[in-house]
Design an enzyme around this catalytic site. Sequence first.
Site, short mmCIF file in Angstrom:
data_model
loop_
_atom_site.label_atom_id
_atom_site.label_comp_id
_atom_site.label_asym_id
_atom_site.label_seq_id
_atom_site.Cartn_x
_atom_site.Cartn_y
_atom_site.Cartn_z
N ASP A 70 11.50 6.28 5.17
CA ASP A 70 10.54 5.34 5.75
C ASP A 70 11.04 4.81 7.09
O ASP A 70 10.29 4.76 8.08
CB ASP A 70 10.28 4.17 4.80
CG ASP A 70 9.82 4.65 3.44
OD1 ASP A 70 9.46 5.83 3.32
OD2 ASP A 70 9.83 3.82 2.51
N GLU A 124 17.90 -2.82 3.46
CA GLU A 124 17.01 -2.74 2.30
C GLU A 124 17.82 -2.49 1.02
O GLU A 124 17.56 -3.10 -0.02
CB GLU A 124 15.98 -1.62 2.52
CG GLU A 124 15.02 -1.45 1.40
CD GLU A 124 13.58 -1.81 1.72
OE1 GLU A 124 13.19 -1.83 2.90
OE2 GLU A 124 12.84 -2.09 0.76
N SER A 177 0.82 -1.21 0.00
CA SER A 177 0.00 0.00 0.00
C SER A 177 0.85 1.26 0.00
O SER A 177 0.33 2.36 -0.06
CB SER A 177 -0.91 0.00 1.23
OG SER A 177 -0.13 -0.06 2.40
C1 GLA Z 1 9.87 4.80 -0.96
C2 GLA Z 1 11.28 4.80 -0.39
C3 GLA Z 1 11.58 6.12 0.33
C4 GLA Z 1 11.24 7.32 -0.53
C5 GLA Z 1 9.85 7.18 -1.13
C6 GLA Z 1 9.54 8.26 -2.14
O1 GLA Z 1 8.93 4.81 0.07
O2 GLA Z 1 11.46 3.73 0.48
O3 GLA Z 1 12.93 6.13 0.73
O4 GLA Z 1 12.20 7.53 -1.51
O5 GLA Z 1 9.67 5.93 -1.79
O6 GLA Z 1 9.50 9.49 -1.52
#
Ligand code: GLA
Length: 387
Positions: free
Chosen positions: A174, A162, A125
Amino acid sequence: MKNKLIEEFGRVYGNNNGVEVYFAPGRVNLIGEHTDYNGGHVFPCALTVGTYAAVKKRDDRVLRFYSMNFPDSGVVETSLDDMRPKNDDSYTAYPKGVIWAFTEKGYDIPSGFDMLIYGDIPNGSGLSSSASFEVLTGVILRDMFGINVTNTEIALLGQYSENNYNGMNCGIMDQFASAMGKKDNAIFLDTATLNFEYAPVKLENASIVVTNSKVKHSLVDSAYNTRRSECETALMELKTVLDIKTLGDLSKEEFEANVSAIKDPVRVKRARHAVYENIRTVDAINALKKGDINTFGKLMIDSHTSLRDDYEVSCEEIDILVEEALKIDGVIGSRITGGGFGGCTVSIVLNDSIEEFKDKVSRAYTEKTGIVPEIYVVSVGDGPSKL
Ligand code: GLA
């Protein structure tokens, strides 16, 4: 939730004496998209949904995982001696990646453990179920083995895993949002320095509404990595004429005056998004601080347009959700959130218009796509915790 997980742990592993339960949140990003690997600003907040785990240390090197979200996979057994980056596509790649990252960075993980997992973020999501799982694992390793790491370091270890274990070249947003979340606050983070400040999400008579398109187009990771390298090339080209470290260092005027250094029109669009989105994010937080949510909302809409047209990470379904949302008077702003190519939109909606939003957006989306979206009013929660 705690008791439910402990009970289920006992059912799956036979014994639940000494089990501990932990939680780490997902996140929604209000503005500042695809800026976190370009030295720019982001403005995410932690959610009250996320990933839970019940865990118990073992005295051998065995690791066992069981996810209540994937009961058909049963108990997945592996060992601390079997950590091979990019070789594992099941959900266990996330905790294994974090264990691997800790050992790569010199922290000792002396024994294995049994883990039972439950996540209440819908998969795919774009609300960072994977980052929440990584932060959760980091917090568990810290507690279980007495490792001296801060929450920011756990976020960096999650990102490292990651990038290097799972092959997704994500930025820090994130994991940082999950590890550093604070109830009722969004995090204004400068990804170039990791300096940050909390900003109360005071929306007066409005709420944050997340709409799940329920689509996730494949190739998300590869398209993401391509965007990232396009920005890196554009930066190198700009560096031939400018003394900068990241695209986030540029003002609009500096960018426009030097844009001819970028030799490819696609890269110009990518870099333009990165530069303008960073500036929008700074402007948005200033507007929020003044209580000007209308300007905040307008910047969210501009963010979506730029992500759709210049960065090209939106998709038909998400564009429908944003378009339909913006037809409603009480919608102050709406945009795609997260990595893109599906996932969720985030909207700021007047409380009086939430029912209308749910009804109209849902109906129009289903008419146009055949999919029933999920719409939630979001609560902004704290970072990770032991329950
Ligand atoms: C994903 C990545 C983040 C960021 C967003 C876009 O969620 O994990 O690090 O780059 O895309 O803003």
